[in-house]
Design an enzyme around this catalytic site. Sequence first.
Site, PDB file in Angstrom:
ATOM      1  N   THR A  73       0.750  -1.230  -0.078  1.00 46.58           N
ATOM      2  CA  THR A  73       0.076  -0.158  -0.044  1.00 46.58           C
ATOM      3  C   THR A  73       0.834   1.201  -0.107  1.00 46.58           C
ATOM      4  O   THR A  73       1.950   1.148   0.356  1.00 46.58           O
ATOM      5  CB  THR A  73      -1.019   0.052   1.367  1.00 46.58           C
ATOM      6  OG1 THR A  73      -1.459   1.129   1.464  1.00 46.58           O
ATOM      7  CG2 THR A  73      -0.152  -0.409   2.613  1.00 46.58           C
ATOM      8  N   ASP A  74       0.245   2.247  -0.510  1.00 49.02           N
ATOM      9  CA  ASP A  74       0.974   3.462  -0.473  1.00 49.02           C
ATOM     10  C   ASP A  74       1.096   4.039   0.963  1.00 49.02           C
ATOM     11  O   ASP A  74       1.847   5.007   1.366  1.00 49.02           O
ATOM     12  CB  ASP A  74       0.240   4.871  -1.304  1.00 49.02           C
ATOM     13  CG  ASP A  74      -1.065   4.992  -1.076  1.00 49.02           C
ATOM     14  OD1 ASP A  74      -1.631   4.303   0.226  1.00 49.02           O
ATOM     15  OD2 ASP A  74      -1.740   5.839  -1.436  1.00 49.02           O
ATOM     16  N   GLU A  75       0.244   3.542   1.894  1.00 43.33           N
ATOM     17  CA  GLU A  75       0.448   3.893   3.349  1.00 43.33           C
ATOM     18  C   GLU A  75       1.968   3.755   3.786  1.00 43.33           C
ATOM     19  O   GLU A  75       2.182   4.487   5.005  1.00 43.33           O
ATOM     20  CB  GLU A  75      -0.733   3.424   4.086  1.00 43.33           C
ATOM     21  CG  GLU A  75      -1.937   3.742   3.685  1.00 43.33           C
ATOM     22  CD  GLU A  75      -3.010   3.804   4.999  1.00 43.33           C
ATOM     23  OE1 GLU A  75      -2.646   3.550   6.080  1.00 43.33           O
ATOM     24  OE2 GLU A  75      -4.208   3.619   4.628  1.00 43.33           O
TER      25      GLU A  75
ATOM     26  N   TYR B 257      -1.512  -0.512  11.423  1.00 44.07           N
ATOM     27  CA  TYR B 257      -1.799  -1.011   9.989  1.00 44.07           C
ATOM     28  C   TYR B 257      -0.340  -0.886   8.948  1.00 44.07           C
ATOM     29  O   TYR B 257       0.123  -1.675   8.392  1.00 44.07           O
ATOM     30  CB  TYR B 257      -3.013  -0.545   9.300  1.00 44.07           C
ATOM     31  CG  TYR B 257      -3.282  -0.797   7.920  1.00 44.07           C
ATOM     32  CD1 TYR B 257      -3.207  -2.256   7.243  1.00 44.07           C
ATOM     33  CD2 TYR B 257      -3.175   0.087   6.902  1.00 44.07           C
ATOM     34  CE1 TYR B 257      -3.179  -2.484   5.941  1.00 44.07           C
ATOM     35  CE2 TYR B 257      -3.038  -0.185   5.702  1.00 44.07           C
ATOM     36  CZ  TYR B 257      -3.220  -1.310   4.979  1.00 44.07           C
ATOM     37  OH  TYR B 257      -3.283  -1.416   3.846  1.00 44.07           O
TER      38      TYR B 257
ATOM     39  N   LYS C   1       2.343  -3.609   7.300  1.00 41.42           N
ATOM     40  CA  LYS C   1       2.449  -3.505   6.070  1.00 41.42           C
ATOM     41  C   LYS C   1       3.682  -3.334   5.360  1.00 41.42           C
ATOM     42  O   LYS C   1       4.316  -4.047   4.855  1.00 41.42           O
ATOM     43  CB  LYS C   1       1.301  -2.609   5.000  1.00 41.42           C
ATOM     44  CG  LYS C   1       0.076  -3.157   5.245  1.00 41.42           C
ATOM     45  CD  LYS C   1      -0.190  -4.377   4.748  1.00 41.42           C
ATOM     46  CE  LYS C   1      -0.268  -4.596   3.258  1.00 41.42           C
ATOM     47  NZ  LYS C   1      -0.803  -5.824   2.423  1.00 41.42           N
TER      48      LYS C   1
HETATM   49  P1  NAD Z   1     -10.265  -6.558   2.812  1.00 37.73           P
HETATM   50  O1  NAD Z   1     -10.059  -6.335   4.461  1.00 37.73           O
HETATM   51  O2  NAD Z   1     -11.625  -6.317   1.938  1.00 37.73           O
HETATM   52  O3  NAD Z   1     -10.016  -8.225   2.501  1.00 37.73           O
HETATM   53  C1  NAD Z   1      -9.140  -9.060   3.230  1.00 37.73           C
HETATM   54  C2  NAD Z   1      -9.418 -10.367   3.055  1.00 37.73           C
HETATM   55  O4  NAD Z   1      -8.203 -11.140   3.552  1.00 37.73           O
HETATM   56  C3  NAD Z   1     -10.484 -11.132   3.421  1.00 37.73           C
HETATM   57  O5  NAD Z   1     -11.328 -11.717   2.546  1.00 37.73           O
HETATM   58  C4  NAD Z   1     -10.233 -11.772   4.599  1.00 37.73           C
HETATM   59  O6  NAD Z   1     -11.082 -12.694   5.126  1.00 37.73           O
HETATM   60  C5  NAD Z   1      -8.818 -12.250   4.376  1.00 37.73           C
HETATM   61  N1  NAD Z   1      -7.992 -12.449   5.457  1.00 37.73           N
HETATM   62  C6  NAD Z   1      -7.811 -11.732   6.533  1.00 37.73           C
HETATM   63  N2  NAD Z   1      -6.877 -12.216   7.172  1.00 37.73           N
HETATM   64  C7  NAD Z   1      -6.478 -13.597   6.554  1.00 37.73           C
HETATM   65  C8  NAD Z   1      -5.534 -14.450   7.108  1.00 37.73           C
HETATM   66  N3  NAD Z   1      -5.027 -14.537   8.290  1.00 37.73           N
HETATM   67  N4  NAD Z   1      -5.648 -15.752   6.495  1.00 37.73           N
HETATM   68  C9  NAD Z   1      -6.231 -15.685   5.258  1.00 37.73           C
HETATM   69  N5  NAD Z   1      -6.929 -14.711   4.819  1.00 37.73           N
HETATM   70  C10 NAD Z   1      -7.376 -13.644   5.623  1.00 37.73           C
HETATM   71  O7  NAD Z   1      -8.818  -5.981   2.155  1.00 37.73           O
HETATM   72  P2  NAD Z   1      -8.877  -5.208   0.655  1.00 37.73           P
HETATM   73  O8  NAD Z   1      -9.209  -3.763   0.822  1.00 37.73           O
HETATM   74  O9  NAD Z   1      -9.384  -6.077  -0.413  1.00 37.73           O
HETATM   75  O10 NAD Z   1      -7.050  -5.436   0.563  1.00 37.73           O
HETATM   76  C11 NAD Z   1      -6.311  -6.307   0.224  1.00 37.73           C
HETATM   77  C12 NAD Z   1      -4.930  -6.065   0.139  1.00 37.73           C
HETATM   78  O11 NAD Z   1      -4.775  -4.856  -0.557  1.00 37.73           O
HETATM   79  C13 NAD Z   1      -4.540  -5.724   1.638  1.00 37.73           C
HETATM   80  O12 NAD Z   1      -3.323  -6.527   1.558  1.00 37.73           O
HETATM   81  C14 NAD Z   1      -4.375  -4.231   1.332  1.00 37.73           C
HETATM   82  O13 NAD Z   1      -3.297  -3.971   2.609  1.00 37.73           O
HETATM   83  C15 NAD Z   1      -4.072  -4.108   0.319  1.00 37.73           C
HETATM   84  N6  NAD Z   1      -4.358  -2.682  -0.507  1.00 37.73           N
HETATM   85  C16 NAD Z   1      -5.628  -2.050   0.048  1.00 37.73           C
HETATM   86  C17 NAD Z   1      -6.091  -0.794  -0.680  1.00 37.73           C
HETATM   87  C18 NAD Z   1      -7.351  -0.552  -0.288  1.00 37.73           C
HETATM   88  O14 NAD Z   1      -7.599   0.713  -0.831  1.00 37.73           O
HETATM   89  N7  NAD Z   1      -8.447  -1.180  -0.091  1.00 37.73           N
HETATM   90  C19 NAD Z   1      -5.088   0.015  -1.110  1.00 37.73           C
HETATM   91  C20 NAD Z   1      -3.624  -0.642  -1.398  1.00 37.73           C
HETATM   92  C21 NAD Z   1      -3.482  -1.816  -0.828  1.00 37.73           C
HETATM   93  O1  DAU Z   2      -4.026   4.020   0.804  1.00 29.51           O
HETATM   94  C1  DAU Z   2      -4.536   2.930   0.700  1.00 29.51           C
HETATM   95  C2  DAU Z   2      -5.076   2.557   1.887  1.00 29.51           C
HETATM   96  O2  DAU Z   2      -6.491   2.911   1.597  1.00 29.51           O
HETATM   97  C3  DAU Z   2      -5.122   0.828   2.149  1.00 29.51           C
HETATM   98  O3  DAU Z   2      -3.783   0.324   2.358  1.00 29.51           O
HETATM   99  C4  DAU Z   2      -6.224   0.461   3.175  1.00 29.51           C
HETATM  100  O4  DAU Z   2      -6.176  -0.776   3.576  1.00 29.51           O
HETATM  101  C5  DAU Z   2      -7.524   1.289   2.986  1.00 29.51           C
HETATM  102  O5  DAU Z   2      -8.194   0.993   4.007  1.00 29.51           O
HETATM  103  C6  DAU Z   2      -7.460   2.641   2.876  1.00 29.51           C
HETATM  104  O6  DAU Z   2      -6.945   3.351   3.993  1.00 29.51           O
HETATM  105  P1  DAU Z   2      -7.536   4.829   4.375  1.00 29.51           P
HETATM  106  O7  DAU Z   2      -7.483   4.950   5.649  1.00 29.51           O
HETATM  107  O8  DAU Z   2      -7.167   5.865   3.372  1.00 29.51           O
HETATM  108  O9  DAU Z   2      -9.278   4.264   3.902  1.00 29.51           O
HETATM  109  P2  DAU Z   2     -10.436   4.750   4.855  1.00 29.51           P
HETATM  110  O10 DAU Z   2     -11.739   4.447   3.805  1.00 29.51           O
HETATM  111  O11 DAU Z   2     -10.727   4.128   6.155  1.00 29.51           O
HETATM  112  O12 DAU Z   2     -10.629   6.285   5.050  1.00 29.51           O
HETATM  113  C7  DAU Z   2     -10.391   7.148   3.901  1.00 29.51           C
HETATM  114  C8  DAU Z   2     -10.281   8.635   4.423  1.00 29.51           C
HETATM  115  O13 DAU Z   2     -11.424   8.950   4.912  1.00 29.51           O
HETATM  116  C9  DAU Z   2      -9.541   8.848   5.569  1.00 29.51           C
HETATM  117  O14 DAU Z   2      -8.802  10.203   5.406  1.00 29.51           O
HETATM  118  C10 DAU Z   2     -10.248   8.703   6.727  1.00 29.51           C
HETATM  119  C11 DAU Z   2     -11.514   9.127   6.214  1.00 29.51           C
HETATM  120  N1  DAU Z   2     -12.882   8.670   6.819  1.00 29.51           N
HETATM  121  C12 DAU Z   2     -13.227   7.458   6.958  1.00 29.51           C
HETATM  122  C13 DAU Z   2     -14.132   6.905   7.472  1.00 29.51           C
HETATM  123  C14 DAU Z   2     -14.131   5.249   7.464  1.00 29.51           C
HETATM  124  C15 DAU Z   2     -13.742   9.259   7.317  1.00 29.51           C
HETATM  125  O15 DAU Z   2     -13.730  10.903   7.191  1.00 29.51           O
HETATM  126  N2  DAU Z   2     -14.919   9.075   8.138  1.00 29.51           N
HETATM  127  C16 DAU Z   2     -15.173   7.642   7.933  1.00 29.51           C
HETATM  128  O16 DAU Z   2     -16.191   6.996   8.679  1.00 29.51           O
END
Ligand code: NAD
Ligand code: DAU
Length: 339
Positions: free
Chosen positions: A125-127, A153, A157
């Site tokens: 992730t970019d985080e 988190y 990562k």
């Molecule tokens: P998500 O939380 O929607 O899904 C995570 C999945 O992993 C779920 O199906 C869960 O059951 C499974 N899981 C969790 N723990 C596990 C374990 N111990 N063993 C096997 N399976 C397990 O997550 P997402 O948003 O789809 O993110 C997927 C990946 O992409 C993550 O690695 C996250 O860090 C990365 N990522 C997410 C974003 C985003 O915006 N959502 C952006 C950049 C990177």
């Molecule tokens: O940048 C990549 C990341 O993006 C991934 O690595 C993470 O897995 C993914 O969850 C996401 O992280 P963020 O923290 O950016 O996403 P989130 O949707 O939780 O929040 C987006 C922004 O919105 C953040 O600045 C917090 C704000 N927010 C979030 C929620 C849930 C609110 O203001 N209100 C809310 O209720």
Amino acid sequence: MTIIVTGGAGFIGSNFVFHMLRAHPEDRIVCLDKLTYAGNLTTLAPVMEMENFRFVKGDICDREAVFSLFAEERPDVVVNFAAESHVDRSIEDPGVFLRTNILGTQALMDASRQYGVKRYHQVSTDEVYGDLPLDRPDLFFTEETPIHTSSPYSASKASADLLVMAYHRTYGLPATISRCSNNYGPYHFPEKLIPLMIINCLNDRPLPVYGTGENVRDWLYVEDHCKAIDLILQQGRVGEVYNIGGHNEMRNIDIVRLICKALGKPESLITYVTDRKGHDLRYAIDPTKIHKELGWLPETKFADGIQKTIQWYLENREWWEAIVSGEYQNYYERMYAGR
Ligand code: NAD
Ligand code: DAU
């Protein structure tokens, strides 16, 4: 080829499974997922009966289960999406983040070494780069930006990323890493900003914006992320990190206003609540490397992607209603009541 996709019952993992089955029908996809609160088997229902798809319920931290799956399947490629992914939950309770995101990655890489996997891909992730100031729009995250994390988190990562690079250098594991910006699209779990705001709007509930709502995220349609990973698997160089993002920076408050407008709901639903601890200000990816090396560019414009996403939540009420009516209620109360 046999490809093990971990976390394939989650948001991005499921979209990746669909993409791969469509784009590479000759490959076999084995999804390993623990089905935590974020995993959902109904999401995978449309592919469950396909001959070249197998679902296995299991924990990536369970080394015995991981090794026996690798012994049975002899995968060519492993793509690791499995993770605890929600920043707010990591602030509440970091332990499971360290276990799954770090030790789970180690177990998968150990099995990959033992069974001679040709490519291990870590979805990061970019985080891991921390945040950028709001008043420096000229700054972006490149692959050379130092790791500088803010939340449990992102620290978990980043730890996994360091371990992946160490396994590549020390053991020659043929690994790649991608670091993507915020995704949005179908099957996004309701706890995250965009689905939370869509669902609360539809239920005429308050829209909880953290702090001033000025924090900036760089949004990418999930399918574009999946295509980028597919390209890295085919043409990416081992030992390399690829940033993925489409220069689509938006302030949280503007996203929430846009969702209100699209759903015909009043902005009076917007409620400013106590800020997230350690809240990152701005994320912004420089995708030059993946563009120049692999020719990747995002295909979906935000204006279209957000409409498609809103439409998906309108048409798939059963999917999210089943989630928000269950244990999720307790989470929501814990996180937002009196905030
Ligand atoms: P998500 O939380 O929607 O899904 C995570 C999945 O992993 C779920 O199906 C869960 O059951 C499974 N899981 C969790 N723990 C596990 C374990 N111990 N063993 C096997 N399976 C397990 O997550 P997402 O948003 O789809 O993110 C997927 C990946 O992409 C993550 O690695 C996250 O860090 C990365 N990522 C997410 C974003 C985003 O915006 N959502 C952006 C950049 C990177
Ligand atoms: O940048 C990549 C990341 O993006 C991934 O690595 C993470 O897995 C993914 O969850 C996401 O992280 P963020 O923290 O950016 O996403 P989130 O949707 O939780 O929040 C987006 C922004 O919105 C953040 O600045 C917090 C704000 N927010 C979030 C929620 C849930 C609110 O203001 N209100 C809310 O209720």
